[in-house]
Design an enzyme around this catalytic site. Structure first.
Site, mmCIF file in Angstrom:
data_model
loop_
_atom_site.group_PDB
_atom_site.id
_atom_site.type_symbol
_atom_site.label_atom_id
_atom_site.label_comp_id
_atom_site.label_asym_id
_atom_site.label_seq_id
_atom_site.Cartn_x
_atom_site.Cartn_y
_atom_site.Cartn_z
ATOM 1 N N SER A 1 0.858 -1.167 0.000
ATOM 2 C CA SER A 1 0.000 0.000 0.000
ATOM 3 C C SER A 1 0.900 1.225 0.000
ATOM 4 O O SER A 1 1.813 1.330 0.842
ATOM 5 C CB SER A 1 -0.904 -0.011 1.240
ATOM 6 O OG SER A 1 -1.893 0.980 1.101
ATOM 7 N N GLU A 2 0.688 2.161 -0.924
ATOM 8 C CA GLU A 2 1.699 3.205 -1.114
ATOM 9 C C GLU A 2 1.811 4.169 0.062
ATOM 10 O O GLU A 2 2.774 4.919 0.163
ATOM 11 C CB GLU A 2 1.540 3.935 -2.452
ATOM 12 C CG GLU A 2 0.218 4.546 -2.783
ATOM 13 C CD GLU A 2 -0.694 3.623 -3.572
ATOM 14 O OE1 GLU A 2 -0.767 2.413 -3.242
ATOM 15 O OE2 GLU A 2 -1.378 4.120 -4.487
#
Lengths: 216, 241
Positions: free
Chosen positions: A45-46
């Site tokens: 997840s960025e």
């Protein structure tokens, strides 16, 4: 099956055991719930996490724990947290095996437009430009046409692009299409569709090989 | 050495009108709630805010926008804030949208003394317009410059009075890099501890990057999208948006 579920399920056949995968917001997120048995992937997840788990039970909700879509999530054993700079070193540095994103338009060269409609949509690109520039493989998971039947797979993107020549594969409820140097190659057609229907719903030239598979 | 200030109010009174402020957080997660509220109460104007998002209409950076304290935002994604969109379309607010990886690396570069860098991100898009490009490693790349602030607001889970910080879960996000990239960094911490109480091996932001520490006094920690697992018999999937 809901067509969005069908698309997500077909995308999971592209997963390889051990892959590090980033799923975009919306339809691509559904991929996580269809990972076949025997395949283990790690979700990136960025906003700074590897090893994203399922949505929480009420008792597990933690405001300090969200995904890039700002949804509450949980941890998996072996997960890790890091800063946004490290997160995008993973993305830009080619460490992410696969990203699955939505699209407004994809064209014959694999150019992608998915971040803005001038005069209509002012949201920003988030991490999409970095993901398409850095991930080893980019799959677009989207409905084949717009709500009013307009083409999303086009000859040339007319909307501002997110990246040039970045898309490897397009998965829709009607078809699976590879983006190659020879153009858009039709690999599979949905069991309830047909080659001619896909052609009609596509605004670009399709290369149709002798054998086209099916999926459902 | 004691970097602790009495309150968030004591921190923001050092900030003049027209300042550029880096603000940590992703969505509403890990935002410096107390410093933002104090800045809102003080009414400091003509601010340039560098933050991944713009908050929501009535929380986070959204309250500064609503009070018209911000004249420019540098962000990556602002889709959550209608007031933001209204002000931009009305020409009252300038906005610079930056790809998220370029945004974080520009901030990192500012803190690390890097004069600029080439990245493939954004090549051939609106983002690369007017910028120097070069083919490196066989790929066209775009020159991006550092992004720094006069001030940084960061939020940590734990901090000590010499400024060492530890973050919690995904509330870390942009906070560690923003702490490095401003002339003056204010860290608001949920738990203020004595030096030595944070294991030195676990320090994420070493105190050298932090000018002042403030103990946060109230945390709402609002959740933007509360999504629950369907096998929870009490709720199914529910959204609060």
């Amino acid at each position: 099956m809901d067509i969005r579920e069908r698309i997500a399920k077909r995308v999971t056949r592209e997963l390889k055991d051990g892959d590090y995968v980033n799923l975009g917001i919306g339809l691509p997120t559904l991929v996580a719930s269809h990972v076949p048995p025997g395949i283990q992937i790690t979700l990136h997840s960025e906003n700074g996490m590897l090893g994203v788990g399922p949505y929480p039970l009420e008792s597990e909700v933690d405001p300090d724990l969200i995904n890039a879509g700002k949804e509450t999530i949980t941890e998996t054993p072996g997960c890790s947290y890091f800063s946004s700079a490290d997160s995008f070193a993973m993305v830009r540095g080619g460490h992410i095996d696969l990203t699955v994103l939505g699209a407004l338009q994809v064209d014959e060269q694999g150019n992608l437009a998915n971040w803005t409609i001038p005069g209509k949509m002012l949201k920003g690109m988030g991490g999409a430009m970095d993901l398409v520039a850095g991930a080893k493989r980019v799959i677009i998971a989207m409905e084949h046409t717009t709500r009013d039947g307009g083409h999303k797979i086009v000859k040339h993107c007319t909307l501002p692009v997110t990246g040039l020549r970045v898309v490897n594969m397009i998965v829709t409820e009607m078809a699976v299409i590879d983006v190659t140097d020879a153009g858009l190659v039709l690999r599979e057609v949905a069991a309830d569709s047909g080659v001619e229907a896909v052609r009609a719903a596509t605004g670009a030239e399709l290369v149709v090989p002798a054998h086209v598979g099916t999926f459902s | 050495m004691n970097k602790v200030l009495a309150s968030a109010e004591a921190a923001v009174e050092r900030i003049p009108d027209g300042a550029t402020i880096l603000m940590g957080g992703f969505g509403l997660c890990g935002i410096p709630e107390n410093l933002i509220q104090a800045l809102h109460a003080r009414g400091t104007k003509n601010l340039t805010v560098i933050s991944n998002n713009a908050g929501v209409d009535d929380f986070g950076i959204g309250i500064l926008l609503k009070a018209r304290q911000v004249t420019k935002m540098i962000s990556t994604y602002v889709g959550e804030n209608k007031e933001f969109e209204r002000q931009v379309l009305a020409g009252q607010l300038e906005v610079e949208l930056v790809p998220q990886g370029t945004f974080s690396e520009r901030i990192r570069a500012a803190g690390a003394g890097i004069g600029g860098f080439f990245t493939p991100t954004g090549y051939g898009t609106l983002v690369s317009e007017g910028k120097e490009t070069r083919v490196l490693d066989g790929r066209p790349q775009v020159l991006e410059l550092p992004l720094r602030g006069d001030f940084a607001f960061v939020r940590a889970w734990k901090g000590d009075r010499v400024g060492n910080l530890v973050y919690r879960r995904t509330a870390r996000n942009f906070n560690p890099i923003m702490a490095t990239a401003a002339a003056v960094t204010f860290a608001e911490v949920e738990h203020l501890v004595a030096p030595g109480q944070i294991d030195p091996d676990h320090v994420v932001t070493p105190g050298i990057f932090v000018t002042h520490v403030v103990q946060g006094v109230r945390y709402e920690k609002r959740i933007e999208r509360r999504i629950l697992r369907e096998d929870d018999p009490r709720a199914g999937v529910q959204r609060t948006e």
